[in-house]
Scaffold this active site. Sequence first.
Site, PDB file in Angstrom:
ATOM      1  N   HIS A 232       0.632  -1.283  -0.016  1.00 29.62           N
ATOM      2  CA  HIS A 232      -0.360  -0.010   0.203  1.00 29.62           C
ATOM      3  C   HIS A 232       1.114   1.217  -0.129  1.00 29.62           C
ATOM      4  O   HIS A 232       0.666   1.774  -0.997  1.00 29.62           O
ATOM      5  CB  HIS A 232      -0.748  -0.028   1.386  1.00 29.62           C
ATOM      6  CG  HIS A 232      -2.087   1.679   1.122  1.00 29.62           C
ATOM      7  ND1 HIS A 232      -1.896   2.341   2.075  1.00 29.62           N
ATOM      8  CD2 HIS A 232      -3.090   1.182   0.454  1.00 29.62           C
ATOM      9  CE1 HIS A 232      -2.638   3.057   1.458  1.00 29.62           C
ATOM     10  NE2 HIS A 232      -3.666   2.914   0.934  1.00 29.62           N
ATOM     11  N   GLU A 272      -4.338  -4.076   8.976  1.00 28.80           N
ATOM     12  CA  GLU A 272      -4.539  -3.727   7.945  1.00 28.80           C
ATOM     13  C   GLU A 272      -3.851  -2.177   8.432  1.00 28.80           C
ATOM     14  O   GLU A 272      -3.728  -1.112   8.009  1.00 28.80           O
ATOM     15  CB  GLU A 272      -6.096  -3.303   7.788  1.00 28.80           C
ATOM     16  CG  GLU A 272      -7.039  -4.015   7.943  1.00 28.80           C
ATOM     17  CD  GLU A 272      -8.288  -3.652   7.857  1.00 28.80           C
ATOM     18  OE1 GLU A 272      -8.420  -2.750   7.482  1.00 28.80           O
ATOM     19  OE2 GLU A 272      -9.306  -4.123   8.025  1.00 28.80           O
ATOM     20  N   HIS A 274      -1.565   0.653   6.620  1.00 36.83           N
ATOM     21  CA  HIS A 274      -1.278   1.409   5.701  1.00 36.83           C
ATOM     22  C   HIS A 274      -0.543   2.597   5.507  1.00 36.83           C
ATOM     23  O   HIS A 274       0.761   1.790   4.689  1.00 36.83           O
ATOM     24  CB  HIS A 274      -2.927   2.373   5.998  1.00 36.83           C
ATOM     25  CG  HIS A 274      -4.235   1.287   5.179  1.00 36.83           C
ATOM     26  ND1 HIS A 274      -4.763   0.942   4.296  1.00 36.83           N
ATOM     27  CD2 HIS A 274      -5.235   1.181   5.957  1.00 36.83           C
ATOM     28  CE1 HIS A 274      -5.743   0.955   4.689  1.00 36.83           C
ATOM     29  NE2 HIS A 274      -6.092   0.370   5.186  1.00 36.83           N
ATOM     30  N   GLU A 288      -5.364   0.242  10.374  1.00 39.12           N
ATOM     31  CA  GLU A 288      -6.481   0.368  10.613  1.00 39.12           C
ATOM     32  C   GLU A 288      -7.407   0.241  11.853  1.00 39.12           C
ATOM     33  O   GLU A 288      -7.677   0.489  12.075  1.00 39.12           O
ATOM     34  CB  GLU A 288      -6.838   0.180   9.776  1.00 39.12           C
ATOM     35  CG  GLU A 288      -8.348   1.355   9.407  1.00 39.12           C
ATOM     36  CD  GLU A 288      -9.052   1.299   7.869  1.00 39.12           C
ATOM     37  OE1 GLU A 288     -10.417   1.793   7.764  1.00 39.12           O
ATOM     38  OE2 GLU A 288      -7.843   0.725   7.016  1.00 39.12           O
TER      39      GLU A 288
END
Length: 299
Positions: A232, A272, A274, A288
């Site tokens: 990401h 998650e 990021h 997240e």
Amino acid sequence: MNTFSEKQGTGSVEEFTVSDADAGPYALAEGPDGALWFTLVHRGAVARRDPDDGRVTVHPVGEGPTVIVPGPDGALWFTEYRTHRIGRITPGGDYASFAPLTPGGGPFGITAGPDGAVWFTLSAADRIGRVTMDGEVTEYPAPGAFPSALTTGPDGALWCTLNQGDAVGRLTTDGHGTAYPLPAEGAAPVGIAAGPDGALWFTEIGAGRIGRITVGGDITEYPLSDPAARPHAVTAGPDGALWFTEWGSGRVGRITVDGDVTAYALSRPDSEPHGIAVHDGALWCALETGSLARIEVRS
């Protein structure tokens, strides 16, 4: 396209809870005050983690704050994806926001430009904007579809990922754009950062690869061992390598300029991760699920 083996990292990984799981820490940056600032995308807030005692202070802002960067004026600048504005907050917590010229543009990427202004992408409008420290806004057509992350290149131009165009874009400060198509089908690039080698490095979330592009447009792609890793964000580390988050696998990756990859597992595969940034000599990433992770590599 290069191939290689991926190693498991042996560095120290710590995680710090900074919010509830619904707040969504998304991106982060070291501020001019030495603190770590991060966005809470689902809470409509920007938070500060004190470098001495770890205390977290939360500042309400507009809805959907996403990417945050230090600006040229000693403040933090960030995109407000859902209110379609550009936010600014001082280390003391004073907040202001600015409206792009195009309504409903979905601002996402943001960077301090080479010209003393802040530049940002309008992903939903296929445009790239510029805002001065006085709040004057200018916009230009993006060189392709869905401009996402944005950074200043070593050539004095703005470089961005074109997520739905499967390309990397270059925009001069006078608005001249060029697109460089990527070899991988369905690459869907997101993050981009200037590397220590004079090139730009980017993530291909759709193809599970890390890419490198020279300022002349030559592209190299490095496939990760897990095609579903969904890389990401990416940043240049203090060790001369590039560091990136693997949103799909719950890991943080490190790639040298020669293409050697090391992976560092986080506490949960569904954490998650990021945004990623350098802070206090280590790599920090926003999870997240409500935490910040700190990765320090052993020498």
